[in-house]
Design a protein around this motif. Sequence first.
Motif, PDB file in Angstrom:
ATOM      1  N   ASP A  84       0.867  -1.202   0.149  1.00  0.00           N
ATOM      2  CA  ASP A  84      -0.180   0.116   0.121  1.00  0.00           C
ATOM      3  C   ASP A  84       0.929   1.263  -0.159  1.00  0.00           C
ATOM      4  OD1 ASP A  84      -2.393  -1.316  -0.022  1.00  0.00           O
ATOM      5  OD2 ASP A  84      -2.908  -1.081   1.980  1.00  0.00           O
ATOM      6  N   LYS A  85       2.027   1.188   0.801  1.00  0.00           N
ATOM      7  CA  LYS A  85       2.891   2.314   0.954  1.00  0.00           C
ATOM      8  C   LYS A  85       3.406   2.810  -0.541  1.00  0.00           C
ATOM      9  CE  LYS A  85       7.308   3.320   3.060  1.00  0.00           C
ATOM     10  NZ  LYS A  85       8.151   3.085   1.927  1.00  0.00           N
ATOM     11  N   CYS A  86       3.816   1.796  -1.329  1.00  0.00           N
ATOM     12  CA  CYS A  86       4.311   1.958  -2.582  1.00  0.00           C
ATOM     13  C   CYS A  86       2.986   2.576  -3.425  1.00  0.00           C
ATOM     14  CB  CYS A  86       4.790   0.566  -3.312  1.00  0.00           C
ATOM     15  SG  CYS A  86       6.725   0.325  -2.879  1.00  0.00           S
ATOM     16  N   ARG A  87       1.874   1.954  -3.386  1.00  0.00           N
ATOM     17  CA  ARG A  87       0.965   2.384  -4.310  1.00  0.00           C
ATOM     18  C   ARG A  87       0.558   4.115  -4.090  1.00  0.00           C
ATOM     19  NH1 ARG A  87      -3.838   1.049  -2.494  1.00  0.00           N
ATOM     20  NH2 ARG A  87      -3.484  -1.238  -2.730  1.00  0.00           N
ATOM     21  N   ARG A  88       0.464   4.287  -2.638  1.00  0.00           N
ATOM     22  CA  ARG A  88       0.513   5.608  -2.211  1.00  0.00           C
ATOM     23  C   ARG A  88       1.231   6.465  -3.049  1.00  0.00           C
ATOM     24  NH1 ARG A  88      -1.885   3.738   2.568  1.00  0.00           N
ATOM     25  NH2 ARG A  88       0.527   3.663   3.403  1.00  0.00           N
ATOM     26  N   GLU A  89       2.580   6.121  -2.711  1.00  0.00           N
ATOM     27  CA  GLU A  89       3.802   7.056  -3.214  1.00  0.00           C
ATOM     28  C   GLU A  89       3.658   7.251  -4.628  1.00  0.00           C
ATOM     29  OE1 GLU A  89       7.772   5.858  -2.078  1.00  0.00           O
ATOM     30  OE2 GLU A  89       7.198   5.724  -0.056  1.00  0.00           O
ATOM     31  N   TRP A  90       3.388   6.087  -5.240  1.00  0.00           N
ATOM     32  CA  TRP A  90       3.544   6.053  -6.920  1.00  0.00           C
ATOM     33  C   TRP A  90       2.357   7.112  -7.392  1.00  0.00           C
ATOM     34  CZ3 TRP A  90       0.510   5.640 -11.167  1.00  0.00           C
ATOM     35  CH2 TRP A  90       1.188   5.327 -12.218  1.00  0.00           C
ATOM     36  N   TRP A  91       1.110   7.031  -6.650  1.00  0.00           N
ATOM     37  CA  TRP A  91       0.011   7.750  -7.052  1.00  0.00           C
ATOM     38  C   TRP A  91       0.211   9.180  -6.796  1.00  0.00           C
ATOM     39  CZ3 TRP A  91      -3.376   6.903 -10.688  1.00  0.00           C
ATOM     40  CH2 TRP A  91      -3.460   5.498 -10.845  1.00  0.00           C
ATOM     41  N   ALA A  92       1.008   9.669  -5.647  1.00  0.00           N
ATOM     42  CA  ALA A  92       1.430  10.943  -5.366  1.00  0.00           C
ATOM     43  C   ALA A  92       2.261  11.487  -6.350  1.00  0.00           C
ATOM     44  CB  ALA A  92       1.737  10.801  -3.825  1.00  0.00           C
ATOM     45  N   ALA A  93       3.199  10.845  -6.823  1.00  0.00           N
ATOM     46  CA  ALA A  93       4.101  11.266  -7.888  1.00  0.00           C
ATOM     47  C   ALA A  93       3.645  11.250  -9.266  1.00  0.00           C
ATOM     48  CB  ALA A  93       5.231  10.276  -7.616  1.00  0.00           C
ATOM     49  N   HIS A  94       2.315  10.670  -9.462  1.00  0.00           N
ATOM     50  CA  HIS A  94       1.630  11.034 -10.684  1.00  0.00           C
ATOM     51  C   HIS A  94       0.512  11.498 -10.726  1.00  0.00           C
ATOM     52  CE1 HIS A  94       4.985   7.757 -10.961  1.00  0.00           C
ATOM     53  NE2 HIS A  94       5.166   8.075 -12.240  1.00  0.00           N
ATOM     54  N   PRO A  95       0.393  12.845 -10.423  1.00  0.00           N
ATOM     55  CA  PRO A  95      -1.012  13.609 -10.422  1.00  0.00           C
ATOM     56  C   PRO A  95      -1.548  13.378 -11.929  1.00  0.00           C
ATOM     57  CG  PRO A  95       0.892  15.113  -9.963  1.00  0.00           C
ATOM     58  CD  PRO A  95       1.469  13.680 -10.081  1.00  0.00           C
TER      59      PRO A  95
END
Length: 160
Positions: A84-95
């Motif tokens: 989940d941590k990676c998912r959140r980080e990735w989405w945060a970096a790809h607005p």
Amino acid sequence: MTDFQTKQIRELRMRGVGYRAIASVVGLSRDVVRNYCKSHSLYGYATEFTMNMKEQMQQGKACLCCGKDIKQPNTGRKRKFCSDKCRREWWAAHPDVVQKKETAFYKKACIYCGKPFTVYGNKNRKYCSYECYVHDRFWRAEEGRETYVSPARCEEVNYE
Ligand SMILES: [Zn+2]
Ligand SMILES: [Zn+2]
């Protein structure tokens, strides 16, 4: 270079991914990646023969964010991230990608009170609130559509 890109470079490099593969994942040139790694002493154990990391990510074999191996479940949706941590980080970096997704939000007007509302996913929703649904569905005849429903009242109900 964004924070996310530098973090990705670091994590992929630690996993022994080669400069070219890292470059294709983070969307930078190979020279930029190599220079960054050199200036940050990220030599690691480079395995340039690592199958192209981007390919692995696209095939769901490696986490889109950190490149870790993913164990795909036998059934259900394919996973793209190891956690989940990676998912959140990735989405945060790809607005930009998030924005594209927002086409799944529909702007509608309540067919009972006329108040505009936004609905996610279900474009068949007709009412802004459960209250409006009940009024329209069951009380229509008795009310003759004349009863005034204050838009403010609709707002109080968050009916999904
Ligand atoms: Zn990950
Ligand atoms: Zn309504």
